[in-house]
Design an enzyme around this catalytic site. Structure first.
Site, PDB file in Angstrom:
ATOM      1  N   GLY A 254       0.827  -1.191   0.000  1.00 43.57           N
ATOM      2  CA  GLY A 254       0.000   0.000   0.000  1.00 43.57           C
ATOM      3  C   GLY A 254       0.871   1.254   0.000  1.00 43.57           C
ATOM      4  O   GLY A 254       0.568   2.243  -0.674  1.00 43.57           O
TER       5      GLY A 254
ATOM      6  N   ASN B 201      -7.483   4.446   9.131  1.00 40.57           N
ATOM      7  CA  ASN B 201      -6.989   3.227   9.771  1.00 40.57           C
ATOM      8  C   ASN B 201      -7.114   3.251  11.293  1.00 40.57           C
ATOM      9  O   ASN B 201      -7.212   2.212  11.924  1.00 40.57           O
ATOM     10  CB  ASN B 201      -5.529   2.970   9.368  1.00 40.57           C
ATOM     11  CG  ASN B 201      -4.678   4.214   9.413  1.00 40.57           C
ATOM     12  OD1 ASN B 201      -4.951   5.190   8.718  1.00 40.57           O
ATOM     13  ND2 ASN B 201      -3.663   4.200  10.245  1.00 40.57           N
TER      14      ASN B 201
ATOM     15  N   GLN C 239      -7.696   0.515   3.866  1.00 40.21           N
ATOM     16  CA  GLN C 239      -8.556  -0.010   4.933  1.00 40.21           C
ATOM     17  C   GLN C 239      -9.972  -0.333   4.453  1.00 40.21           C
ATOM     18  O   GLN C 239     -10.665  -1.133   5.068  1.00 40.21           O
ATOM     19  CB  GLN C 239      -8.631   0.974   6.105  1.00 40.21           C
ATOM     20  CG  GLN C 239      -7.356   1.055   6.922  1.00 40.21           C
ATOM     21  CD  GLN C 239      -6.989  -0.252   7.614  1.00 40.21           C
ATOM     22  OE1 GLN C 239      -7.822  -1.144   7.806  1.00 40.21           O
ATOM     23  NE2 GLN C 239      -5.731  -0.375   7.989  1.00 40.21           N
TER      24      GLN C 239
ATOM     25  N   SER D 201      -3.993  -2.811  -0.558  1.00 38.91           N
ATOM     26  CA  SER D 201      -2.868  -3.644  -0.104  1.00 38.91           C
ATOM     27  C   SER D 201      -3.351  -5.050   0.249  1.00 38.91           C
ATOM     28  O   SER D 201      -4.419  -5.214   0.842  1.00 38.91           O
ATOM     29  CB  SER D 201      -2.242  -2.980   1.125  1.00 38.91           C
ATOM     30  OG  SER D 201      -1.264  -3.832   1.687  1.00 38.91           O
TER      31      SER D 201
ATOM     32  N   HIS E 174      -2.173  -7.452   2.432  1.00 41.44           N
ATOM     33  CA  HIS E 174      -2.174  -8.018   3.788  1.00 41.44           C
ATOM     34  C   HIS E 174      -3.234  -7.410   4.704  1.00 41.44           C
ATOM     35  O   HIS E 174      -3.409  -7.863   5.825  1.00 41.44           O
ATOM     36  CB  HIS E 174      -0.778  -7.914   4.420  1.00 41.44           C
ATOM     37  CG  HIS E 174      -0.375  -6.557   4.884  1.00 41.44           C
ATOM     38  ND1 HIS E 174      -0.427  -6.196   6.211  1.00 41.44           N
ATOM     39  CD2 HIS E 174       0.083  -5.469   4.221  1.00 41.44           C
ATOM     40  CE1 HIS E 174       0.011  -4.941   6.336  1.00 41.44           C
ATOM     41  NE2 HIS E 174       0.324  -4.488   5.146  1.00 41.44           N
TER      42      HIS E 174
ATOM     43  N   CYS F  48       2.197   1.771  12.357  1.00 46.29           N
ATOM     44  CA  CYS F  48       3.356   2.486  11.829  1.00 46.29           C
ATOM     45  C   CYS F  48       3.791   3.610  12.747  1.00 46.29           C
ATOM     46  O   CYS F  48       4.889   4.130  12.610  1.00 46.29           O
ATOM     47  CB  CYS F  48       3.022   3.061  10.460  1.00 46.29           C
ATOM     48  SG  CYS F  48       2.207   1.870   9.420  1.00 46.29           S
TER      49      CYS F  48
END
Ligand SMILES: *Cc1c(COP(=O)(O)O)cnc(C)c1O
Length: 388
Positions: A71, A151, A179, A199, A201, A325
């Site tokens: 992402g 997120n 998300q 993304s 995962h 993150c």
């Protein structure tokens, strides 16, 4: 010890079916998809089938899908690629204060490179003001980038309205939908989105693979120069196994979406109600309706979020504060601060992000063990004693 995972916005487990779809491409199907001989033909077909699966999830054409490594790469490619492609037309970008670091730090980088960036405020629900967006647009504005779903809070941006404004003003619109994808419907035929990032995962696929949707006709300068891969838009031999797993995860997300939304909403309601009933001085953050079905972001007054998380971890419960993150940096969440929460409340916030395999029993366990933990932590707070 029970192991309970309430951190699906950080990452999701790889589904069995996804894993099984990937295995052949880690072993016997090892050909280079760019080779025209027998060894490459099977892997090329697998990559193109996965591209169709991704396109189906978003209701776009496969030609509009570029596979990426993440992402983060998709966000970088969309934002830098568009900025460099349009720099003769203008140098102004509009985004928000609550974006993921993959967008915020890309914009900050571009500021060093001569671009001007407007960071729009959000209200206490986490929503931007569409009039503020309109008035921020100038003749030099080339890009609007606003996330689909946040997120940390799950708050959903008014994507339809933003797209309509962008189209009317002739400005390219990118959205980070990492998300949102797989959790709620995204229909690119109905939304004026030019660029959209997802993304693998975050939707039960593998790590290290993502996709960027670039609407037909939108020109981007490549981020990674190399061979003719991805129709000259991204060099590098394809991550075949990752792409295949990602495609499979998209198929499953689309098939199960309605059922999952119902399941997750019910669990989240149980969680938020249970906590509100058992624990005083809490606040659910973000707009209560305009939210992803799986995310609950809750502030606990007079509690330090990081210690609460450690206490939950000791009971086998994985949750998080802010985004994966930014945790570990002891900064309070930039998202919650932008929503005008105090530093104290931002520090006392925990995100529970639910997923497919979570059960009502797991929620009940959380609601059972949390009140004494919170009470014990609060009993050490002089502020709490004064407030009580
Ligand atoms: C996780 C996430 C990203 C980054 O995706 P990676 O594949 O981990 O690089 C970007 N934006 C949002 C909103 C995310 O939640």
């Amino acid at each position: 010890m029970n192991k309970i995972y309430f951190d699906h916005n950080a990452t999701t487990p790889v589904l069995d079916e996804v894993f099984e779809a990937m295995v052949p491409f880690l072993k016997e199907q090892w050909g280079n998809p760019s080779s025209i001989h027998w060894a490459g033909r099977g892997t090329r077909k697998a990559v193109e089938d996965a591209r169709e699966s991704v396109a189906r999830l978003l209701n776009c054409t496969p030609l509009e899908i570029i596979f990426t490594s993440s992402g983060t790469e998709g966000d970088n490619h969309a934002i830098k690629g568009l900025a460099y492609a349009k720099k003769d037309k203008g140098n102004h970008i509009i985004t928000t204060k609550v974006e993921h670091p993959a967008v915020l730090n890309t914009c900050k980088h571009l500021q060093k490179d001569g671009f001007d960036v407007t960071y729009l405020d959000v209200d206490t629900d986490g929503l931007i003001d569409l009039n503020a967006l309109k008035s921020a647009i100038t003749p030099r504005t080339i890009l609007i980038t606003v996330m689909f779903a946040n997120n940390e809070t799950g708050v959903l941006s008014p994507i339809k309205e933003i797209g309509d404004i962008a189209k009317e003003k002739g400005v390219t619109f990118h959205t980070d939908a990492v998300q949102a994808a797989g959790k709620i419907p995204i229909d690119l035929q109905k939304l004026n989105i030019d660029l959209l990032t997802i993304s693998g995962h975050k939707l039960y696929g593998p790590k290290g693979v993502g996709a960027l949707f670039a609407r037909r006709g939108v020109r981007l300068v490549p981020l990674i120069h190399g061979g003719h891969h991805e129709r000259n838009r991204r060099g590098g031999t394809e991550n075949v196994a990752g792409i295949v797993g990602f495609g499979k995860a998209c198929d499953i997300a689309l098939k199960d979406m309605d059922r999952e939304i119902t399941h997750l909403k019910a669990l989240r309601e149980r969680l938020e109600k249970g906590i509100a009933e058992k624990i005083p001085h809490i606040k659910v953050n973000g707009h209560l309706e305009k939210r992803l079905p799986n995310t609950a972001n809750i502030s606990f007054e007079f509690v330090e979020g990081e210690s609460l998380l450690l206490n939950l971890d000791m009971k086998g419960i994985a949750a998080s504060s802010g985004s994966a993150c930014t945790s570990g940096s002891l900064e309070p969440s930039h998202v919650l601060l932008a929503m005008s929460l105090s530093h104290e409340l931002s520090h006392g916030s925990v995100r529970f992000s639910l997923g497919k395999s979570n059960t009502a029993g797991e929620i009940d366990y959380l609601i059972e063990i949390m009140p004494p933990i919170v009470e014990r932590m609060r009993s050490m707070s002089p502020l709490y004693a004064a407030a009580k």
